[in-house]
Design a protein around this motif. Structure first.
Motif, mmCIF file in Angstrom:
data_model
loop_
_atom_site.group_PDB
_atom_site.id
_atom_site.type_symbol
_atom_site.label_atom_id
_atom_site.label_comp_id
_atom_site.label_asym_id
_atom_site.label_seq_id
_atom_site.Cartn_x
_atom_site.Cartn_y
_atom_site.Cartn_z
ATOM 1 N N PHE A 119 0.819 -1.223 0.000
ATOM 2 C CA PHE A 119 0.000 0.000 0.000
ATOM 3 C C PHE A 119 0.849 1.269 0.000
ATOM 4 O O PHE A 119 0.317 2.364 0.152
ATOM 5 N N LEU A 135 -5.067 7.538 -7.068
ATOM 6 C CA LEU A 135 -5.722 6.296 -7.492
ATOM 7 C C LEU A 135 -7.084 6.191 -6.824
ATOM 8 O O LEU A 135 -7.210 6.384 -5.610
ATOM 9 N N TYR A 184 -15.753 -1.418 2.530
ATOM 10 C CA TYR A 184 -14.418 -1.383 3.127
ATOM 11 C C TYR A 184 -14.167 0.023 3.680
ATOM 12 O O TYR A 184 -13.511 0.853 3.069
ATOM 13 N N ALA A 185 -14.726 0.300 4.842
ATOM 14 C CA ALA A 185 -14.540 1.603 5.504
ATOM 15 C C ALA A 185 -14.888 2.761 4.577
ATOM 16 O O ALA A 185 -14.235 3.798 4.582
ATOM 17 N N GLY A 186 -15.907 2.554 3.769
ATOM 18 C CA GLY A 186 -16.358 3.612 2.875
ATOM 19 C C GLY A 186 -16.081 3.346 1.412
ATOM 20 O O GLY A 186 -16.617 4.048 0.552
ATOM 21 N N TYR A 215 -4.858 -1.952 -5.718
ATOM 22 C CA TYR A 215 -4.257 -2.629 -4.553
ATOM 23 C C TYR A 215 -4.767 -4.071 -4.428
ATOM 24 O O TYR A 215 -3.994 -4.975 -4.147
ATOM 25 N N SER A 259 -17.149 3.104 11.506
ATOM 26 C CA SER A 259 -17.457 4.287 10.697
ATOM 27 C C SER A 259 -16.703 4.268 9.371
ATOM 28 O O SER A 259 -15.594 3.740 9.282
ATOM 29 N N ASP A 260 -17.317 4.894 8.367
ATOM 30 C CA ASP A 260 -16.672 5.032 7.061
ATOM 31 C C ASP A 260 -15.653 6.165 7.081
ATOM 32 O O ASP A 260 -15.797 7.135 7.827
ATOM 33 N N LEU A 261 -14.652 6.016 6.230
ATOM 34 C CA LEU A 261 -13.676 7.083 6.004
ATOM 35 C C LEU A 261 -14.008 7.702 4.642
ATOM 36 O O LEU A 261 -13.343 7.431 3.644
ATOM 37 N N LEU A 273 -8.102 5.525 -1.088
ATOM 38 C CA LEU A 273 -8.511 4.127 -1.224
ATOM 39 C C LEU A 273 -7.609 3.223 -0.396
ATOM 40 O O LEU A 273 -8.078 2.274 0.246
ATOM 41 N N ARG A 320 -8.581 3.252 3.283
ATOM 42 C CA ARG A 320 -9.844 2.555 3.528
ATOM 43 C C ARG A 320 -9.658 1.036 3.475
ATOM 44 O O ARG A 320 -10.195 0.304 4.311
ATOM 45 N N ILE A 321 -8.884 0.577 2.503
ATOM 46 C CA ILE A 321 -8.689 -0.880 2.392
ATOM 47 C C ILE A 321 -7.863 -1.396 3.570
ATOM 48 O O ILE A 321 -8.172 -2.440 4.155
ATOM 49 N N LEU A 324 -7.562 -0.081 6.598
ATOM 50 C CA LEU A 324 -8.344 -0.054 7.837
ATOM 51 C C LEU A 324 -9.363 -1.183 7.858
ATOM 52 O O LEU A 324 -9.552 -1.848 8.887
ATOM 53 N N ASN A 325 -10.024 -1.436 6.727
ATOM 54 C CA ASN A 325 -10.999 -2.525 6.690
ATOM 55 C C ASN A 325 -10.337 -3.864 6.979
ATOM 56 O O ASN A 325 -10.870 -4.690 7.718
#
Lengths: 327, 67
Positions: free
Chosen positions: A118, A169, A225-227, A313, B16-18, B23, B26-27, B29-30
């Motif tokens: 990442f 991205l 996935y977190a948004g 990713y 909670s969403d970010l 991207l 977010r990936i 953290l998920n």
């Protein structure tokens, strides 16, 4: 970045002039190209400025800005966990993996756990074939540095961008989780197929459930996935074998919901992105092309290969991946 | 912006969403949230993983601070 739909002769001239390129097209055309700073993957489906089309005579090329430097290489499947070792500081890495290969499976299931993966934008796609050739012709990828074709492993283009240029991205997913927010699917094991699933915590034979409920398998399962909404698309449902196959793996611990139906992919896409896309590197999914009946239709200004999986990713389905560069 | 241990734990244990995050953030953290649910004994390792990600991706700190 410059996106162009070119003849093989035109592409060869660009390569010989030192351009840094990502190239998509029919493998018999890719095989004719000279060595250089490029990687390629097989597909005959494209989103062009004139709309979606099948083409075996042209190559879709994205050329990075002048001043970019790049290293193209092929990585064997066993070495995929080391892919970030080639990252250039402040750059981006493109990756193309042949569909149905061992590398495809390994990257999809394990890629998010690769060391340092990442640390810079990693994007690309899964190469394919004409849908009528599935099972007859193997999808392929091309390492431009060596002038070599491969049917497994991954080709990587590690790009060092000109000073001051910033990459961004992101993904465009027109699918949302459906209105039935109370219907939650989860799976006991990771994989491209599932026999059992949990629906709101209750174990079911998933193939039987999908059949009995008449679920529209053109719509993906969607995880949040977190948004970031991440799709997993259905490939096949076989109640006799008690098996459901997917185009990307499901993972335990992740909650999935059915996507809300879409009436018109092109219209929904346009409503979401407006006129954006020109100058972006992008790829879009063959399932969107087929289910959305995209032949002759536009995805705003986004042009690029139509693929058997998208990579931002991680492996994605039914999603447009886009990379923008800003000075 | 330096996030405390408590901040990182709250991010990993939260739902909670970010919305405005990259991207990658977010990936990542998920992935950590899923691992925290399936392997709660590894929470301290997951916090260290998130701290290591932030160290290499400084913008993630401000993104996670919005949670």
């Amino acid at each position: 970045m410059k996106n162009e739909f070119l003849t093989p002769q035109e592409v060869a001239a660009r390569i010989e002039a030192g351009a840094v390129m990502s190239i998509a097209g029919a493998p018999e055309l890719l095989s004719t190209l000279p060595k250089g700073n490029w990687i390629g993957g097989s597909t005959v489906y494209f989103m062009t400025e004139a709309g979606g089309k099948v083409d075996r005579d042209h190559l879709f090329c994205t050329t990075f800005p002048e001043g970019s430097r790049a290293t193209a290489r092929h990585l064997a499947t066993a070495d995929l966990p080391t892919l970030a070792q080639g990252y250039q500081p402040g750059g981006v890495t493109l990756v193309i993996i042949p569909a149905f290969s061992e590398a495809h499976a390994r990257f999809a299931e394990d890629g998010a756990g690769y060391g340092d993966v990442f640390d810079q934008p990693l994007l690309g796609w899964v190469s394919g074939v004409h849908l009528e050739e599935i099972g007859k012709v193997a999808p392929s990828v091309f390492d431009g540095a060596q002038g070599a074709k491969h049917e497994d492993g991954a080709v990587l283009l590690h790009v060092a961008l000109p000073d001051g240029m910033q990459p961004s991205l992101d993904i465009v997913n027109i699918f949302k989780q459906g209105d039935d927010a109370g219907l939650v699917f989860s799976f006991p094991e990771a994989g491209f197929s599932a026999r059992k699933a949990y629906v709101n915590g209750a174990e079911v034979d998933f193939s039987q459930y999908v059949t009995d409920k008449g679920i529209d398998t053109k719509l993906p399962l969607v995880a949040n996935y977190a948004g970031a909404l991440i799709n997993v698309s259905f490939q096949s449902v076989d109640p006799e074998a008690s098996s459901v196959a997917f185009y990307a793996p499901v993972f335990p611990g992740v909650e999935y919901r059915l996507a809300a139906p879409q009436e018109d992919y092109a219209k929904t896409f346009a409503a979401q992105v407006g006129s954006a896309g020109e100058g972006s590197y992008s790829c879009n999914c063959i399932l969107n092309y087929v289910y959305g009946d995209m032949e002759g239709k536009l995805t705003a200004g986004f042009t690029g290969p139509v693929t058997f999986g998208e990579i931002a990713y991680v492996l994605l389905n039914q999603t447009l991946v886009k990379l923008d560069l800003a000075a | 912006m330096v996030l405390s241990e408590t901040d990182l734990l709250r991010a990993i244990n939260g739902t909670s969403d970010l919305a405005a995050a990259s991207l990658a953030t977010r990936i990542v953290l998920n992935r950590l949230r899923v691992q925290a649910r399936t392997e709660p004994a590894k929470l301290s390792v997951l916090v260290a993983d998130l701290r290591a990600f932030i160290a290499k991706n400084p913008a993630a700190s401000a993104e996670l601070a919005t949670l």
